[in-house]
Design a protein around this motif. Structure first.
Motif, PDB file in Angstrom:
ATOM      1  N   TYR A   1       4.641   5.513  -5.384  1.00 48.18           N
ATOM      2  CA  TYR A   1       4.727   5.488  -6.847  1.00 48.18           C
ATOM      3  C   TYR A   1       3.816   6.554  -7.456  1.00 48.18           C
ATOM      4  O   TYR A   1       4.218   7.289  -8.370  1.00 48.18           O
ATOM      5  N   ARG A   2       2.606   6.660  -6.958  1.00 54.79           N
ATOM      6  CA  ARG A   2       1.663   7.647  -7.489  1.00 54.79           C
ATOM      7  C   ARG A   2       2.159   9.067  -7.245  1.00 54.79           C
ATOM      8  O   ARG A   2       2.019   9.940  -8.111  1.00 54.79           O
TER       9      ARG A   2
ATOM     10  N   ARG B   1       0.826  -1.206   0.000  1.00 50.09           N
ATOM     11  CA  ARG B   1       0.000   0.000   0.000  1.00 50.09           C
ATOM     12  C   ARG B   1       0.862   1.259   0.000  1.00 50.09           C
ATOM     13  O   ARG B   1       0.592   2.226  -0.718  1.00 50.09           O
TER      14      ARG B   1
ATOM     15  N   VAL C   1       2.629   1.713  -3.455  1.00 50.03           N
ATOM     16  CA  VAL C   1       1.750   2.261  -4.484  1.00 50.03           C
ATOM     17  C   VAL C   1       1.529   3.754  -4.265  1.00 50.03           C
ATOM     18  O   VAL C   1       1.535   4.549  -5.214  1.00 50.03           O
ATOM     19  N   ASP C   2       1.368   4.158  -3.011  1.00 49.86           N
ATOM     20  CA  ASP C   2       1.177   5.580  -2.722  1.00 49.86           C
ATOM     21  C   ASP C   2       2.402   6.386  -3.147  1.00 49.86           C
ATOM     22  O   ASP C   2       2.280   7.454  -3.764  1.00 49.86           O
TER      23      ASP C   2
ATOM     24  N   LEU D   1      -1.235  -0.941  -8.174  1.00 49.81           N
ATOM     25  CA  LEU D   1      -0.047  -0.599  -8.952  1.00 49.81           C
ATOM     26  C   LEU D   1      -0.250  -0.993 -10.412  1.00 49.81           C
ATOM     27  O   LEU D   1      -0.590  -2.139 -10.705  1.00 49.81           O
TER      28      LEU D   1
ATOM     29  N   LEU E   1       0.857  -6.040  -4.791  1.00 45.49           N
ATOM     30  CA  LEU E   1       1.045  -4.701  -5.356  1.00 45.49           C
ATOM     31  C   LEU E   1      -0.046  -4.381  -6.375  1.00 45.49           C
ATOM     32  O   LEU E   1      -0.601  -3.279  -6.388  1.00 45.49           O
ATOM     33  N   GLU E   2      -0.370  -5.343  -7.216  1.00 41.49           N
ATOM     34  CA  GLU E   2      -1.422  -5.122  -8.209  1.00 41.49           C
ATOM     35  C   GLU E   2      -2.779  -4.969  -7.531  1.00 41.49           C
ATOM     36  O   GLU E   2      -3.601  -4.149  -7.944  1.00 41.49           O
TER      37      GLU E   2
END
Length: 274
Positions: free
Chosen positions: A64-65, A58, A61-62, A108, A103-104
């Motif tokens: 990455y965004r 989690r 992904v945050d 992600l 992750l997906e």
């Protein structure tokens, strides 16, 4: 299963079964890159990872965004291997695939996931494999600056900082930027205390009586004395605000974080087992 330092280095030979510098370069042809490494944990016989993997995913992904929103190139690299009798992963597929699935599930994009992941069986292998991969990438002509951000659980962070702190930095032959962020754990207080005790003993053994591939690496790099120090691990923990700044490409001041510090960017409530 114990692999030597040479065997660990040889894993990244570009056969397609392990991550390669050329694969990264093909996804990020130029400019700086933020590589987010999410360390492995455990999974059950059905391939379902434990709750800590979901928490790390989690946050990954945050970040990455946030990097994308700031116009930064970023990729996420999952970690975890497979071996006969490996209790952390009783399946026949590498643990990184379980991490990739988490992750997906966390949102992600497939294009942001670096496949295959690191085939590491433990934290020493994760640090050494990541060093080899980063060295290959940094030596390629035309590749931009590489920044590494490692995500792991709070109880595991001190040992992770020690290992990665001795694999990257000005005291090594690979002075790229590396940070280790600790993520809250889903385990209860008793289980967390037991894990912290285990990690403390493991870290002390790494510092005072290194063996196997870690000792091989220390000797090859001529940093056995540095391994006995805590100096190089103290600079690897960003505060929550600095973590966001790293993802967005801003300047980061040196910071020392507490092992159990909760990341403001990570809501752990829904990942705790009921």
């Amino acid at each position: 299963m114990v692999r030597t330092y040479a065997e660990i280095q040889a894993l990244l030979d570009g056969r397609g079964e392990t991550p390669s510098a050329s694969a990264i370069a093909s996804l990020v042809p130029e400019g700086p890159l933020l590589l987010i490494l999410i360390l492995g944990s455990t999974n059950d016989a059905a391939g379902k990872p434990d709750g800590d993997v979901a928490l790390r995913a989690r946050l990954a992904v945050d970040l990455y965004r946030r990097a994308c929103a700031a116009g930064r190139a970023a990729l996420v690299l999952p970690s975890g291997g497979v071996a006969p009798g490996f209790s952390f992963n009783p399946t026949e597929r590498p643990h990184w695939e379980c991490v990739a699935a988490a992750l997906e599930d966390a949102g992600l994009p497939a294009a942001a996931l670096l496949r295959p992941g690191l085939p590491a069986l433990h934290t020493v292998e994760e640090a050494l494999l990541c060093r080899t991969l980063a060295s290959h990438y940094s030596s390629r002509a035309g590749c931009g600056e590489l920044q590494l951000l490692v995500l792991t659980s709070c109880f595991h962070a001190p040992r992770t900082r020690h290992l990665f702190g001795l694999c990257f930095g000005p005291h090594t032959a690979l002075p790229l930027r590396c940070d280790v962020a600790s993520v809250p754990t889903c385990w209860d207080a008793s289980a967390r205390a037991a894990r912290e005790a285990h990690e403390a003993a493991a870290l002390e053994a790494l510092r005072t009586a290194p063996f196997g591939p870690w000792l091989d690496y220390l000797r090859a790099a001529r940093i056995e004395a540095a391994n006995r120090s805590r100096r190089w691990s103290r600079r690897l923990e960003p505060s929550p605000a600095e973590l966001m700044s790293l993802a967005e490409g801003g300047a980061m001041a040196a910071a020392i974080g507490e092992c159990g510090q909760a990341m403001e960017a990570c809501d752990v409530s829904s990942a705790v087992p009921k």
